[in-house]
Design a protein around this motif. Structure first.
Motif, PDB file in Angstrom:
ATOM      1  N   GLY A  22     -16.203   3.186  -4.570  1.00  0.00           N
ATOM      2  CA  GLY A  22     -16.348   2.273  -5.686  1.00  0.00           C
ATOM      3  C   GLY A  22     -15.089   2.199  -6.532  1.00  0.00           C
ATOM      4  O   GLY A  22     -14.345   3.171  -6.650  1.00  0.00           O
ATOM      5  N   VAL A  23     -14.877   1.030  -7.123  1.00  0.00           N
ATOM      6  CA  VAL A  23     -13.771   0.802  -8.058  1.00  0.00           C
ATOM      7  C   VAL A  23     -14.364   0.169  -9.307  1.00  0.00           C
ATOM      8  O   VAL A  23     -15.077  -0.831  -9.222  1.00  0.00           O
ATOM      9  N   GLY A  24     -14.069   0.767 -10.468  1.00  0.00           N
ATOM     10  CA  GLY A  24     -14.598   0.250 -11.716  1.00  0.00           C
ATOM     11  C   GLY A  24     -13.593  -0.582 -12.480  1.00  0.00           C
ATOM     12  O   GLY A  24     -12.872  -1.391 -11.908  1.00  0.00           O
ATOM     13  N   CYS A  25     -13.502  -0.342 -13.779  1.00  0.00           N
ATOM     14  CA  CYS A  25     -12.743  -1.222 -14.673  1.00  0.00           C
ATOM     15  C   CYS A  25     -11.256  -0.951 -14.734  1.00  0.00           C
ATOM     16  O   CYS A  25     -10.509  -1.722 -15.341  1.00  0.00           O
ATOM     17  N   MET A  26     -10.797   0.154 -14.164  1.00  0.00           N
ATOM     18  CA  MET A  26      -9.370   0.475 -14.262  1.00  0.00           C
ATOM     19  C   MET A  26      -8.831   0.946 -12.916  1.00  0.00           C
ATOM     20  O   MET A  26      -9.553   1.537 -12.110  1.00  0.00           O
ATOM     21  N   VAL A  27      -7.539   0.657 -12.709  1.00  0.00           N
ATOM     22  CA  VAL A  27      -6.896   1.029 -11.447  1.00  0.00           C
ATOM     23  C   VAL A  27      -5.589   1.785 -11.675  1.00  0.00           C
ATOM     24  O   VAL A  27      -4.850   2.050 -10.724  1.00  0.00           O
ATOM     25  N   GLY A  28      -5.313   2.135 -12.935  1.00  0.00           N
ATOM     26  CA  GLY A  28      -4.094   2.879 -13.213  1.00  0.00           C
ATOM     27  C   GLY A  28      -4.016   3.330 -14.653  1.00  0.00           C
ATOM     28  O   GLY A  28      -4.716   2.815 -15.524  1.00  0.00           O
TER      29      GLY A  28
ATOM     30  N   THR B 248      -8.510  -3.421 -13.824  1.00  0.00           N
ATOM     31  CA  THR B 248      -8.701  -3.763 -12.418  1.00  0.00           C
ATOM     32  C   THR B 248      -8.266  -5.190 -12.125  1.00  0.00           C
ATOM     33  O   THR B 248      -7.764  -5.483 -11.031  1.00  0.00           O
ATOM     34  N   TYR B 249      -8.462  -6.078 -13.074  1.00  0.00           N
ATOM     35  CA  TYR B 249      -7.908  -7.432 -12.923  1.00  0.00           C
ATOM     36  C   TYR B 249      -7.311  -7.876 -14.255  1.00  0.00           C
ATOM     37  O   TYR B 249      -7.610  -7.315 -15.300  1.00  0.00           O
ATOM     38  N   ASN B 250      -6.440  -8.870 -14.171  1.00  0.00           N
ATOM     39  CA  ASN B 250      -5.719  -9.374 -15.350  1.00  0.00           C
ATOM     40  C   ASN B 250      -4.863  -8.292 -16.007  1.00  0.00           C
ATOM     41  O   ASN B 250      -4.637  -8.292 -17.207  1.00  0.00           O
ATOM     42  N   GLY B 251      -4.396  -7.359 -15.195  1.00  0.00           N
ATOM     43  CA  GLY B 251      -3.466  -6.340 -15.660  1.00  0.00           C
ATOM     44  C   GLY B 251      -2.156  -6.449 -14.904  1.00  0.00           C
ATOM     45  O   GLY B 251      -2.019  -7.230 -13.955  1.00  0.00           O
ATOM     46  N   ILE B 252      -1.184  -5.662 -15.322  1.00  0.00           N
ATOM     47  CA  ILE B 252       0.092  -5.597 -14.616  1.00  0.00           C
ATOM     48  C   ILE B 252       0.251  -4.191 -14.059  1.00  0.00           C
ATOM     49  O   ILE B 252       0.242  -3.204 -14.807  1.00  0.00           O
ATOM     50  N   TYR B 253       0.373  -4.101 -12.729  1.00  0.00           N
ATOM     51  CA  TYR B 253       0.457  -2.793 -12.086  1.00  0.00           C
ATOM     52  C   TYR B 253       1.857  -2.200 -12.273  1.00  0.00           C
ATOM     53  O   TYR B 253       2.775  -2.845 -12.769  1.00  0.00           O
ATOM     54  N   HIS B 254       2.007  -0.947 -11.885  1.00  0.00           N
ATOM     55  CA  HIS B 254       3.268  -0.237 -12.067  1.00  0.00           C
ATOM     56  C   HIS B 254       4.441  -0.962 -11.403  1.00  0.00           C
ATOM     57  O   HIS B 254       5.577  -0.859 -11.868  1.00  0.00           O
ATOM     58  N   ASP B 255       4.172  -1.680 -10.305  1.00  0.00           N
ATOM     59  CA  ASP B 255       5.249  -2.372  -9.593  1.00  0.00           C
ATOM     60  C   ASP B 255       5.513  -3.775 -10.119  1.00  0.00           C
ATOM     61  O   ASP B 255       6.323  -4.517  -9.556  1.00  0.00           O
ATOM     62  N   GLY B 256       4.802  -4.151 -11.209  1.00  0.00           N
ATOM     63  CA  GLY B 256       5.028  -5.456 -11.810  1.00  0.00           C
ATOM     64  C   GLY B 256       4.132  -6.562 -11.307  1.00  0.00           C
ATOM     65  O   GLY B 256       4.181  -7.688 -11.811  1.00  0.00           O
ATOM     66  N   THR B 257       3.308  -6.275 -10.320  1.00  0.00           N
ATOM     67  CA  THR B 257       2.405  -7.301  -9.792  1.00  0.00           C
ATOM     68  C   THR B 257       1.151  -7.406 -10.650  1.00  0.00           C
ATOM     69  O   THR B 257       0.742  -6.446 -11.298  1.00  0.00           O
TER      70      THR B 257
ATOM     71  N   THR C 262       0.849  -1.190   0.000  1.00  0.00           N
ATOM     72  CA  THR C 262       0.000   0.000   0.000  1.00  0.00           C
ATOM     73  C   THR C 262       0.883   1.238   0.000  1.00  0.00           C
ATOM     74  O   THR C 262       1.610   1.491   0.961  1.00  0.00           O
ATOM     75  N   GLY C 263       0.829   1.995  -1.094  1.00  0.00           N
ATOM     76  CA  GLY C 263       1.657   3.191  -1.231  1.00  0.00           C
ATOM     77  C   GLY C 263       1.021   4.415  -0.618  1.00  0.00           C
ATOM     78  O   GLY C 263      -0.108   4.380  -0.115  1.00  0.00           O
ATOM     79  N   PRO C 264       1.712   5.543  -0.666  1.00  0.00           N
ATOM     80  CA  PRO C 264       1.230   6.770  -0.007  1.00  0.00           C
ATOM     81  C   PRO C 264      -0.078   7.316  -0.565  1.00  0.00           C
ATOM     82  O   PRO C 264      -0.803   8.004   0.153  1.00  0.00           O
ATOM     83  N   GLU C 265      -0.403   7.019  -1.836  1.00  0.00           N
ATOM     84  CA  GLU C 265      -1.663   7.501  -2.406  1.00  0.00           C
ATOM     85  C   GLU C 265      -2.672   6.366  -2.598  1.00  0.00           C
ATOM     86  O   GLU C 265      -3.652   6.523  -3.328  1.00  0.00           O
ATOM     87  N   ASP C 266      -2.444   5.258  -1.917  1.00  0.00           N
ATOM     88  CA  ASP C 266      -3.326   4.101  -2.043  1.00  0.00           C
ATOM     89  C   ASP C 266      -4.357   4.032  -0.929  1.00  0.00           C
ATOM     90  O   ASP C 266      -4.155   4.560   0.175  1.00  0.00           O
ATOM     91  N   VAL C 267      -5.457   3.355  -1.248  1.00  0.00           N
ATOM     92  CA  VAL C 267      -6.530   3.102  -0.289  1.00  0.00           C
ATOM     93  C   VAL C 267      -6.690   1.591  -0.144  1.00  0.00           C
ATOM     94  O   VAL C 267      -6.763   0.864  -1.137  1.00  0.00           O
TER      95      VAL C 267
END
Length: 361
Positions: free
Chosen positions: A96-102, A124-133, A36-41
């Motif tokens: 709420g969280v929709g179809c995208m997270v970044g 939101t799912y089946n993607g690769i986040y900025h940190d590679g996860t 969880t980063g500084p701008e994360d919920v």
């Protein structure tokens, strides 16, 4: 807990349901959330809608699937913990969280409130986040999401009612928003397909003051279209007489069908300069005759979900207009049956998972 430091190395294990292969069968799955980063919920998932694109994705029919895959992009949750730089929300907020997270945050799309079209948009799912996860969705007990990709659920909107608006609702709202403020006396709308997105389209178009014609392959949903959703007209697409009678009558058609279907017959229903707006995802190519477009100055266009701004707008619009989604709430252990029923159109009109009320392990 409320605000953490610059980064909380949580290593939180959470429970969810995931597909392991292209058979698309979901079963319990445990995984670790990203830090969880500084701008994360950090939020606890309460409800999550079931979308037809979830079915395509878990079966590896679109966007090559990375298994195990936890679907779900119509997520309503409660804020549990905030990063040190989060100012938009507080602990206990319903969000709420929709179809995208970044997204990249720097391109023309990101800088014009159209993040969904960013070439580096993160699903939101089946993607690769900025940190590679790998990103995992809302069929799980909790999520970590950047504050920019979270919306506030209005106080007067029930959590389970809000869930379908985060994909299906904004998917219909975004392309129809262009008609707000039109100088036409009354816009003649067509809604093709009366499923999760289609029923949202009818409700939104009616609330915008449009004359709404539902177009469906059979008359099974005719009574509901009139009596429950408030449609003005109903056309059975397999009935040649009805289709001929409706020819050249519509300013636009919102095409919500998430499967291969012929476009020719529907183009004939459009007026001069009419628009066929595609929002249903087909796993195979669609075909049409270009002369039908050229000779009538007709348009085919696509629209992909909606921006974060539009997602907040549709939630507020729902409250302002006093609208109500038609949903069926189910527990997680019913999810595979729900997908089977959804595939044969046996739902009125959207399944919503009661995630927090389900046994996930």
């Amino acid at each position: 807990m409320s605000k953490g430091g610059s980064e909380m190395d949580t290593g939180r294990r959470v429970s969810g349901w995931a597909a392991r292969d292209s058979a698309g069968v979901l079963s319990p799955y445990s995984f670790t959330l990203r830090n969880t980063g500084p701008e994360d919920v950090f939020l606890k998932v309460l409800y999550c809608g079931i979308d037809h694109s979830d079915l395509h994705q878990i079966r590896d029919e679109i966007h090559m699937a990375n298994y195990p895959l936890v679907p779900g992009h119509e997520v309503v949750g409660e804020v549990v913990e905030l990063g040190s730089q989060v100012e938009k929300f507080k602990v206990g907020d319903l969000v709420g969280v929709g179809c995208m997270v970044g997204s990249c945050g720097d391109c023309v799309c990101c800088n014009s409130n159209a993040e969904q079209y960013c070439n580096n948009m993160i699903f939101t799912y089946n993607g690769i986040y900025h940190d590679g996860t790998q990103t995992q969705g809302g069929f799980a007990s909790a999520m970590v999401v950047h504050q920019k990709f979270i919306v506030r659920i209005p106080e007067k909107l029930a959590a389970e009612q809000a869930a379908p608006l985060l994909c299906a609702g904004v998917t219909a709202y975004s392309p129809l928003k262009q008609f707000i403020g039109s100088n036409k006396s009354q816009i003649k709308a067509g809604i093709l397909g009366l499923g999760g997105v289609g029923h949202m389209g009818v409700l939104i178009a009616k609330a915008m003051g449009h004359h709404v014609t539902v177009i469906s392959s059979s008359d099974k949903k005719k009574d509901e279209a009139f009596k429950v959703l408030g449609a003005d007209a109903f056309v059975v697409s397999s009935n040649a007489t009805e289709m001929e009678r409706a020819a050249g009558s519509l300013d636009y058609i919102l095409d919500t069908i998430p499967a291969v279907h012929p476009l020719e017959a529907y183009l004939s229903l459009l007026k001069f300069d009419g628009k066929l707006l595609l929002v249903g995802v087909s796993a195979e190519p669609l075909q049409f005759n270009s002369s039908n477009l050229i000779l009538g100055k007709k348009w085919i266009g696509g629209s992909f979900i909606g921006s974060m701004e539009e997602t907040q707008e549709v939630l507020d619009f729902w409250v302002e207009k006093g609208l109500k989604s038609m949903i069926e709430i189910v527990k997680m252990d019913y999810v595979n049956k729900a997908f089977e029923r959804m595939e044969r159109n046996d739902v009125r009109y959207r399944f919503v998972l009661d995630v927090s009320g389900s046994e996930l392990v």
